[in-house]
Write a protein that holds these residues in place. Structure first.
Motif, PDB file in Angstrom:
ATOM      1  N   SER A  49       0.838  -1.206   0.000  1.00 10.51           N
ATOM      2  CA  SER A  49       0.000   0.000   0.000  1.00 10.51           C
ATOM      3  C   SER A  49       0.874   1.258   0.000  1.00 10.51           C
ATOM      4  O   SER A  49       0.642   2.195  -0.772  1.00 10.51           O
ATOM      5  N   ALA A  50       1.907   1.260   0.847  1.00 11.85           N
ATOM      6  CA  ALA A  50       2.798   2.428   0.930  1.00 11.85           C
ATOM      7  C   ALA A  50       3.570   2.641  -0.368  1.00 11.85           C
ATOM      8  O   ALA A  50       3.677   3.773  -0.873  1.00 11.85           O
ATOM      9  N   VAL A  51       4.093   1.548  -0.945  1.00 12.68           N
ATOM     10  CA  VAL A  51       4.883   1.651  -2.185  1.00 12.68           C
ATOM     11  C   VAL A  51       3.989   2.143  -3.331  1.00 12.68           C
ATOM     12  O   VAL A  51       4.389   3.011  -4.125  1.00 12.68           O
ATOM     13  N   CYS A  52       2.762   1.617  -3.402  1.00 18.19           N
ATOM     14  CA  CYS A  52       1.844   2.029  -4.466  1.00 18.19           C
ATOM     15  C   CYS A  52       1.457   3.505  -4.320  1.00 18.19           C
ATOM     16  O   CYS A  52       1.352   4.229  -5.318  1.00 18.19           O
ATOM     17  N   MET A  53       1.241   3.972  -3.089  1.00 18.30           N
ATOM     18  CA  MET A  53       0.892   5.378  -2.893  1.00 18.30           C
ATOM     19  C   MET A  53       2.067   6.282  -3.253  1.00 18.30           C
ATOM     20  O   MET A  53       1.873   7.374  -3.801  1.00 18.30           O
ATOM     21  N   ALA A  54       3.290   5.824  -2.971  1.00 24.09           N
ATOM     22  CA  ALA A  54       4.473   6.598  -3.367  1.00 24.09           C
ATOM     23  C   ALA A  54       4.542   6.685  -4.896  1.00 24.09           C
ATOM     24  O   ALA A  54       4.822   7.752  -5.459  1.00 24.09           O
ATOM     25  N   ALA A  55       4.253   5.557  -5.558  1.00 18.95           N
ATOM     26  CA  ALA A  55       4.265   5.532  -7.030  1.00 18.95           C
ATOM     27  C   ALA A  55       3.166   6.443  -7.593  1.00 18.95           C
ATOM     28  O   ALA A  55       3.373   7.161  -8.577  1.00 18.95           O
ATOM     29  N   ALA A  56       1.990   6.414  -6.939  1.00 15.57           N
ATOM     30  CA  ALA A  56       0.871   7.274  -7.366  1.00 15.57           C
ATOM     31  C   ALA A  56       1.240   8.747  -7.177  1.00 15.57           C
ATOM     32  O   ALA A  56       0.884   9.600  -8.006  1.00 15.57           O
ATOM     33  N   TRP A  57       1.963   9.046  -6.107  1.00 17.36           N
ATOM     34  CA  TRP A  57       2.407  10.424  -5.816  1.00 17.36           C
ATOM     35  C   TRP A  57       3.360  10.914  -6.911  1.00 17.36           C
ATOM     36  O   TRP A  57       3.186  11.995  -7.473  1.00 17.36           O
ATOM     37  N   PHE A  96      -2.372  14.004  -0.225  1.00 19.87           N
ATOM     38  CA  PHE A  96      -1.281  13.990   0.758  1.00 19.87           C
ATOM     39  C   PHE A  96      -1.702  13.262   2.032  1.00 19.87           C
ATOM     40  O   PHE A  96      -0.902  12.574   2.660  1.00 19.87           O
ATOM     41  N   ILE A  97      -2.979  13.438   2.417  1.00 22.82           N
ATOM     42  CA  ILE A  97      -3.481  12.792   3.632  1.00 22.82           C
ATOM     43  C   ILE A  97      -3.484  11.267   3.453  1.00 22.82           C
ATOM     44  O   ILE A  97      -2.997  10.530   4.310  1.00 22.82           O
ATOM     45  N   THR A  98      -3.997  10.820   2.310  1.00 24.93           N
ATOM     46  CA  THR A  98      -4.019   9.374   2.024  1.00 24.93           C
ATOM     47  C   THR A  98      -2.597   8.814   1.987  1.00 24.93           C
ATOM     48  O   THR A  98      -2.335   7.732   2.516  1.00 24.93           O
ATOM     49  N   ALA A  99      -1.689   9.555   1.373  1.00 23.85           N
ATOM     50  CA  ALA A  99      -0.303   9.087   1.257  1.00 23.85           C
ATOM     51  C   ALA A  99       0.362   8.988   2.634  1.00 23.85           C
ATOM     52  O   ALA A  99       1.021   7.984   2.935  1.00 23.85           O
ATOM     53  N   ILE A 100       0.149   9.988   3.484  1.00 21.37           N
ATOM     54  CA  ILE A 100       0.744   9.953   4.831  1.00 21.37           C
ATOM     55  C   ILE A 100       0.194   8.745   5.602  1.00 21.37           C
ATOM     56  O   ILE A 100       0.941   8.035   6.285  1.00 21.37           O
ATOM     57  N   LEU A 101      -1.112   8.491   5.472  1.00 20.78           N
ATOM     58  CA  LEU A 101      -1.719   7.335   6.142  1.00 20.78           C
ATOM     59  C   LEU A 101      -1.115   6.028   5.608  1.00 20.78           C
ATOM     60  O   LEU A 101      -0.874   5.088   6.375  1.00 20.78           O
ATOM     61  N   ALA A 102      -0.875   5.988   4.295  1.00 26.41           N
ATOM     62  CA  ALA A 102      -0.295   4.781   3.689  1.00 26.41           C
ATOM     63  C   ALA A 102       1.145   4.570   4.165  1.00 26.41           C
ATOM     64  O   ALA A 102       1.587   3.425   4.317  1.00 26.41           O
ATOM     65  N   PHE A 103       1.865   5.665   4.416  1.00 24.19           N
ATOM     66  CA  PHE A 103       3.240   5.527   4.927  1.00 24.19           C
ATOM     67  C   PHE A 103       3.226   5.119   6.410  1.00 24.19           C
ATOM     68  O   PHE A 103       4.156   4.493   6.891  1.00 24.19           O
ATOM     69  N   LEU A 104       2.152   5.498   7.095  1.00 19.63           N
ATOM     70  CA  LEU A 104       2.016   5.140   8.521  1.00 19.63           C
ATOM     71  C   LEU A 104       1.686   3.650   8.679  1.00 19.63           C
ATOM     72  O   LEU A 104       2.124   3.008   9.643  1.00 19.63           O
ATOM     73  N   LEU A 105       0.924   3.107   7.720  1.00 19.23           N
ATOM     74  CA  LEU A 105       0.398   1.737   7.843  1.00 19.23           C
ATOM     75  C   LEU A 105       1.479   0.675   8.099  1.00 19.23           C
ATOM     76  O   LEU A 105       1.335  -0.124   9.031  1.00 19.23           O
ATOM     77  N   PRO A 106       2.584   0.639   7.325  1.00 21.68           N
ATOM     78  CA  PRO A 106       3.605  -0.395   7.590  1.00 21.68           C
ATOM     79  C   PRO A 106       4.240  -0.254   8.979  1.00 21.68           C
ATOM     80  O   PRO A 106       4.628  -1.250   9.584  1.00 21.68           O
TER      81      PRO A 106
END
Lengths: 162, 109
Positions: A49-57, A96-106
């Motif tokens: 999830s985090a890697v995909c959100m980084a790619a989406a960013w 940005f909010i979704t991405a920060i949450l995705a980085f928090l998840l792992p």
């Protein structure tokens, strides 16, 4: 057939975003029945999830900065200017909010979830927030896309009448 | 009389609670920055001058805030002292306020 760099970036952005959201949903479902045996899958899905959100960013950000201004001009002259003024403006900052949450998840999935109800609740909440905000982003993306479509249709209709 | 001492419920680690608090603050500041830069054009221009686009600068600020605050809270143990339920409730509330705040700001202004 011609597929431009802009098209590739935009599709990559949407695909990465959807995959990131689905990975968060996967985390949510796994954690509902978490035990030591499925912790590996939980952590893998959270990382995905985090890697995909980084790619989406990265893909969406490059597209937004370099290719979106032309579409924005089109939307603002068309019948759905709110596709930019409300939906794109909200989307570009909500992301940005979704991405920060995705980085928090792992980070949250490093806790011992099967023995810690508070950690379990945290992971479920974070994953659910990613899914909910992710769906809002996807919906906004569809409206922005439709804003471009109706503007182009209006142009084509005006030209056909002349 | 029951002589067993109830064991303390497991808490979140310093790292997890630190980054949860950092995330809550970052999402709120993200919305605040989006509104302020929109209302105050010189700030938007300054942010544009830093990374070529105000949106790029805002993303970098968010990342730095999240990581920076996360490490600070982890090292100081500030967030660890907060009750887990409050921390989780705070994150949910922060995301709801920040998300709805953005939509409301762009709907009204």
């Amino acid at each position: 057939m011609h597929i431009s760099n802009s098209d590739v970036l935009l599709m990559a952005h949407a695909a990465a975003g959807v995959t990131g959201g689905l990975a968060a949903l996967w985390v949510f479902v796994e954690v509902l029945n978490v035990r030591p045996a499925n912790m590996g899958r939980v952590q893998a899905a959270a990382l995905l999830s985090a890697v995909c959100m980084a790619a989406a960013w990265i893909s969406g950000g490059y597209w937004y900065v370099h290719f979106y201004p032309a579409e924005r001009a089109l939307i603002l002259k068309g019948p759905w200017p709110f596709a930019h003024t409300l939906f794109m403006e909200t989307k570009e900052h909500l992301f940005f909010i979704t991405a920060i949450l995705a980085f928090l998840l792992p980070l949250t999935t490093r806790e011992e979830l099967s023995a810690n109800p508070a950690a379990r609740k945290l992971v479920l909440s974070t994953a659910a927030l990613i899914v909910i905000t992710g769906l809002a982003l996807e919906g906004a993306g569809a409206i922005i896309d439709h804003g471009v479509k109706v503007a182009l249709l209006q142009n084509a209709f005006t030209r056909a009448q002349q | 009389m029951n002589s067993t001492i109830p064991s303390e419920a497991p808490k979140l680690t310093a790292a997890t609670s630190g980054f949860v608090l950092a995330a809550s603050i970052t999402v709120l500041l993200n919305t605040a920055l989006a509104c302020v830069k929109d209302a105050y054009v010189p700030l938007k221009s300054f942010m544009r001058s830093l990374a070529g686009h105000d949106w790029t600068t805002q993303g970098l600020i968010d990342l730095l805030l999240f990581v920076g605050l996360g490490f600070i809270f982890m090292r100081t143990g500030v967030a660890e002292k907060i009750n887990s339920n409050r921390l989780i409730g705070g994150l949910i509330a922060a995301v709801a306020i920040a998300g709805l705040g953005l939509a409301l700001w762009y709907a009204v202004f």
